[in-house]
Design an enzyme around this catalytic site. Structure first.
Site, PDB file in Angstrom:
ATOM      1  N   ASN A 123      15.995  62.730  16.636  1.00 41.25           N
ATOM      2  CA  ASN A 123      17.208  61.749  16.098  1.00 41.25           C
ATOM      3  C   ASN A 123      17.560  60.833  16.927  1.00 41.25           C
ATOM      4  OD1 ASN A 123      20.313  61.569  15.886  1.00 41.25           O
ATOM      5  ND2 ASN A 123      19.746  63.054  14.158  1.00 41.25           N
ATOM      6  N   ASN A 172      22.498  65.332  18.927  1.00 40.91           N
ATOM      7  CA  ASN A 172      22.363  64.340  18.112  1.00 40.91           C
ATOM      8  C   ASN A 172      22.374  63.083  19.093  1.00 40.91           C
ATOM      9  OD1 ASN A 172      22.986  62.093  16.076  1.00 40.91           O
ATOM     10  ND2 ASN A 172      23.554  63.752  14.495  1.00 40.91           N
ATOM     11  N   ASP A 229      28.048  62.004  15.622  1.00 38.88           N
ATOM     12  CA  ASP A 229      26.411  61.681  15.109  1.00 38.88           C
ATOM     13  C   ASP A 229      26.015  60.885  16.447  1.00 38.88           C
ATOM     14  OD1 ASP A 229      24.188  60.141  13.652  1.00 38.88           O
ATOM     15  OD2 ASP A 229      25.099  61.304  11.798  1.00 38.88           O
TER      16      ASP A 229
END
Length: 309
Positions: A123, A172, A229
């Site tokens: 990610n 993340n 995120d």
């Protein structure tokens, strides 16, 4: 929102912005399956088409762009926004770490597993000053279950990969403290920021287990329905985490205090990078709107190794 400038529109779920020395911004378009350069005049140039799901980008010591490829998503409409969904076997090609030559667009796959364990959904990533690469693996969500996450370290020279920590829910955003003695990892659904002390480059220091085998320390967690995120770090050491649902950048001090939340106008705010004079311009991906924006930032960002210096 302070002095927001829209730099590009029509992007297909942008993420992973990298502010280049020439003022352009290189980013991934996850749904578009490509690496794109956005020029200061708003012009968009496709650098490379990348099958799967290019999800994060960073410039390495060789000047090439390193990519986290999550392997691909399905896409569903949610409140007018195309959002990632569980991948079908036909759409998912497996996770990997890739390298892109920015001048030719050539794409190389460097790693698709750590030991016997396949990478599920890489990610986000960050280089340390030694040329080693930290990256997270979010895993994959399916209709009835989901993977736990992890983060890894690729040693300088890009020949060997080791596990940093496994068992996050899931992992993340990732970044390093200014002294590079701490690696920060953001968990998405828990909106929790973790700090992992390092004993040496690429080596997480042992610590007393809190509850279920954790090797790090949770320094902050947000209330309500918010999700974390990707992230960037300020020169001061504050960690700036793109925050979903509430649509903002959450600025968190190393001691866990929430300094501020800067609204962005998009509930799918996915990443932030610093550039411009004194690194006091924040470049932010609004994936729901398909935009790259810039805004003046109150504090300078941390220079990235092999890029801002």
């Amino acid at each position: 929102m302070p002095d927001v400038r829209v730099l590009a529109t029509g992007l297909e779920f942008p993420e992973g912005p990298v502010v280049m020395p020439d003022g352009s911004v290189v980013l991934v378009e996850i749904r578009g399956r490509r690496l794109t350069r956005v020029w200061p005049d708003g012009r968009k140039q496709v650098v490379a088409q990348i099958p799967g799901g290019p999800n994060g980008a960073a410039i390495g010591p060789d000047g090439k762009c390193y990519i986290c490829n999550n392997g691909g998503f399905s896409w569903t409409a949610s409140r007018g926004t195309m959002m990632p969904g569980p991948p079908s076997p036909a759409e998912y090609i497996g996770g990997s770490i890739q390298r892109v030559d920015l001048s030719t667009g050539k794409v190389e796959t460097l790693f698709d597993k750590c030991g016997e364990h396949p990478l599920k959904g890489p990610n986000d990533l960050v280089f340390d000053r030694h040329g080693g690469l930290w990256f997270t693996d979010l895993g994959k969500r399916r209709a009835r279950d989901m993977d736990v996450g992890a983060f890894y370290y690729i040693k300088p020279g890009m020949k060997e990969i080791v596990e940093g920590s496994f068992g996050m829910l899931p992992a993340n955003g990732i970044g390093l403290s200014p002294d590079e003695n701490t690696v920060y990892v953001a968990e998405t659904p828990t909106a929790r920021l973790w700090a992992f002390d390092l004993a040496a480059p690429g080596e997480v220091k042992p610590r007393d287990v809190i509850y279920r085998g954790e090797r790090g320390k949770p320094i902050a967690g947000l209330g309500g329905y918010q999700m974390f995120d990707s992230l960037a770090v300020e020169a001061s050491g504050n960690v700036c985490v793109a925050t979903l649902i509430s649509g903002c950048i959450s600025v968190i001090a190393p001691d866990g205090k929430v300094v501020e939340q800067v609204p962005t106008g998009d509930r799918v705010t996915t990443n932030i990078a610093f550039g411009g004079p004194e690194l006091k311009t924040a470049y932010i991906t609004l994936s729901g709107k398909g935009e790259l924006i810039a805004m003046d930032w109150a504090r300078p960002g941390l220079p990235l190794n092999f890029l801002n210096k």
